[in-house]
Scaffold this motif. Structure first.
Motif, short mmCIF file in Angstrom:
data_model
loop_
_atom_site.label_atom_id
_atom_site.label_comp_id
_atom_site.label_asym_id
_atom_site.label_seq_id
_atom_site.Cartn_x
_atom_site.Cartn_y
_atom_site.Cartn_z
N ALA A 110 0.84 -1.20 0.00
CA ALA A 110 0.00 0.00 0.00
C ALA A 110 0.87 1.25 0.00
O ALA A 110 0.60 2.20 -0.76
N TRP A 111 1.91 1.25 0.85
CA TRP A 111 2.81 2.41 0.90
C TRP A 111 3.50 2.62 -0.44
O TRP A 111 3.60 3.76 -0.94
N PHE A 112 3.99 1.54 -1.05
CA PHE A 112 4.70 1.65 -2.32
C PHE A 112 3.78 2.20 -3.40
O PHE A 112 4.19 3.02 -4.22
N THR A 113 2.53 1.78 -3.39
CA THR A 113 1.55 2.25 -4.38
C THR A 113 1.34 3.75 -4.24
O THR A 113 1.34 4.49 -5.23
N VAL A 114 1.19 4.21 -3.01
CA VAL A 114 0.93 5.63 -2.75
C VAL A 114 2.17 6.46 -3.03
O VAL A 114 2.10 7.52 -3.65
N TYR A 115 3.33 5.97 -2.58
CA TYR A 115 4.54 6.79 -2.64
C TYR A 115 5.23 6.74 -4.00
O TYR A 115 5.73 7.76 -4.47
N HIS A 116 5.28 5.58 -4.62
CA HIS A 116 6.03 5.44 -5.86
C HIS A 116 5.14 5.26 -7.10
O HIS A 116 5.40 5.89 -8.13
N ARG A 118 2.00 6.08 -7.70
CA ARG A 118 1.14 7.20 -8.10
C ARG A 118 1.93 8.28 -8.84
O ARG A 118 1.37 9.05 -9.60
N LYS A 119 3.24 8.31 -8.62
CA LYS A 119 4.10 9.22 -9.39
C LYS A 119 4.72 8.41 -10.52
O LYS A 119 5.94 8.32 -10.65
N PHE A 120 3.88 7.84 -11.35
CA PHE A 120 4.31 6.84 -12.32
C PHE A 120 5.29 7.40 -13.34
O PHE A 120 5.06 8.46 -13.95
N ASP A 121 6.39 6.67 -13.50
CA ASP A 121 7.39 6.98 -14.51
C ASP A 121 7.88 5.65 -15.05
O ASP A 121 8.50 4.87 -14.33
N LEU A 122 7.62 5.37 -16.31
CA LEU A 122 7.94 4.08 -16.90
C LEU A 122 9.43 3.75 -16.77
O LEU A 122 9.80 2.58 -16.60
N LYS A 123 10.28 4.78 -16.81
CA LYS A 123 11.72 4.54 -16.70
C LYS A 123 12.10 3.98 -15.34
O LYS A 123 13.16 3.36 -15.19
N LYS A 124 11.26 4.22 -14.34
CA LYS A 124 11.57 3.76 -12.98
C LYS A 124 10.89 2.43 -12.64
O LYS A 124 10.89 2.00 -11.49
#
Length: 321
Positions: A110-116, A118-124
């Protein structure tokens, strides 16, 4: 000691996971191997736990990196596996630890979904995303030990659906963007989610569907072939913590195929005897890869210890002057 712990990489949990899973795979073959793998996995898990408890600032910094944040789930997956070693001797403590690890994995997700995410960047996006979202199926694989197959089945379907989505996302990332050298061994994770899904399905379904299981098994073997084509390149790279990705994926692939053959035999379904040879080859590969990566990690820990000792000696010499 605190300085040493600060340098323990989060992916060490991946090595612990590979060792714990390898011990379970080898248990029918050798009790000694089972115990040795379990003890080595426990040592690696304790190192990561000590780092988590003693270096909160460093952990927060590491978790800014989506690779390290998602790969941290291997610590929880390894813990789930290790509780199955403990359960025959201390069921209640083992079940308590297993429950905490499962809950913590969902919290991390849940934390990863919210923190990383939601700021989606395909390169990451990296294969480590499979660990964060699909890795929870380790709870399905271990759930029969605690008589929780129904819960394990629900977790399997959650993880399997997440895998279907992530497979497209991660594959698109690899097709569109190059991967830096230090993250290249992470490609080995590709062979894990399908096999883990298969192992989770077989562990939680009282009457598995042979067609569904065989389709998953064939796809898992094809993904293994894809990874094996690139494995020599990864082995030529200098040591990176991402070497940990070359452990559990090979173990779970061998485990899934072995359990599929057992399921077919129990169902009275005839299959080529040569598949048993293939299982033997994959078990040997898993042993070789886990052993190799474990030794490289031990060598890295020894190097870190030597450097810290040399630094302390230099400081003492300066103080004496």
């Amino acid at each position: 000691m605190c300085e040493f712990l600060k340098k323990v990489p989060i992916p060490t949990g991946g090595v612990a996971l590979g060792l714990a899973a390898l011990g379970i795979l080898l248990k029918p073959i050798s009790t000694v191997a089972y115990v040795v793998c379990g003890l080595c996995a426990l040592a690696m898990t304790i190192l990561v736990a000590a780092r988590l408890l003693s270096d909160s600032a460093g952990i927060r910094q590491d978790f800014e990196n989506p690779i390290l944040a998602s790969v941290s789930a291997t610590f929880l997956m390894a813990t789930m596996q290790l509780t199955t070693y403990l359960a025959p001797y201390a069921f209640v403590p083992a079940f308590g630890i297993w429950t905490c690890a499962v809950i913590a994995h969902f919290v991390l997700m849940a934390w990863f979904t919210v923190y990383h995410l939601r700021k989606f960047d395909l390169k990451k996006v990296y294969p480590t995303y499979f660990i964060c979202y699909v890795g929870i199926i380790v709870a399905s694989v271990s759930s029969p030990v605690y008589g929780l197959q129904a819960l394990g089945s629900a977790i399997f379907w959650f993880g399997f659906i997440a895998y279907a989505v992530l497979l497209v996302m991660v594959s698109l990332r690899y097709a569109k963007h190059p991967v830096e050298e230090g993250a290249r061994p992470l490609f080995c994770i590709y062979t894990a989610p399908m096999s883990l899904s298969l192992a989770g399905y077989l562990a939680t379904e009282s009457i598995p569907n042979p067609v569904f299981a065989c389709v998953l098994a064939v796809l898992a073997q094809l993904l293994l072939v894809v990874v094996l084509f690139r494995l020599p390149h990864f082995l030529r790279l200098k040591f990176y913590p991402s070497y940990a990705a070359m452990t559990f994926p090979f173990v779970i692939t061998a485990t899934a195929l072995d359990r599929t053959l057992a399921m077919l035999a129990n169902a009275g379904i005839i299959y080529p005897a040569a598949l048993h040879v293939l299982v033997g080859i994959e078990i040997a590969l898993a042993c070789a890869m886990v052993g190799y990566v474990f030794v490289r990690y031990v060598m890295e820990f020894a190097r870190i210890a030597r450097e810290l000792t040399a630094e302390r000696s230099y400081v003492r010499e300066l103080a004496a002057e």
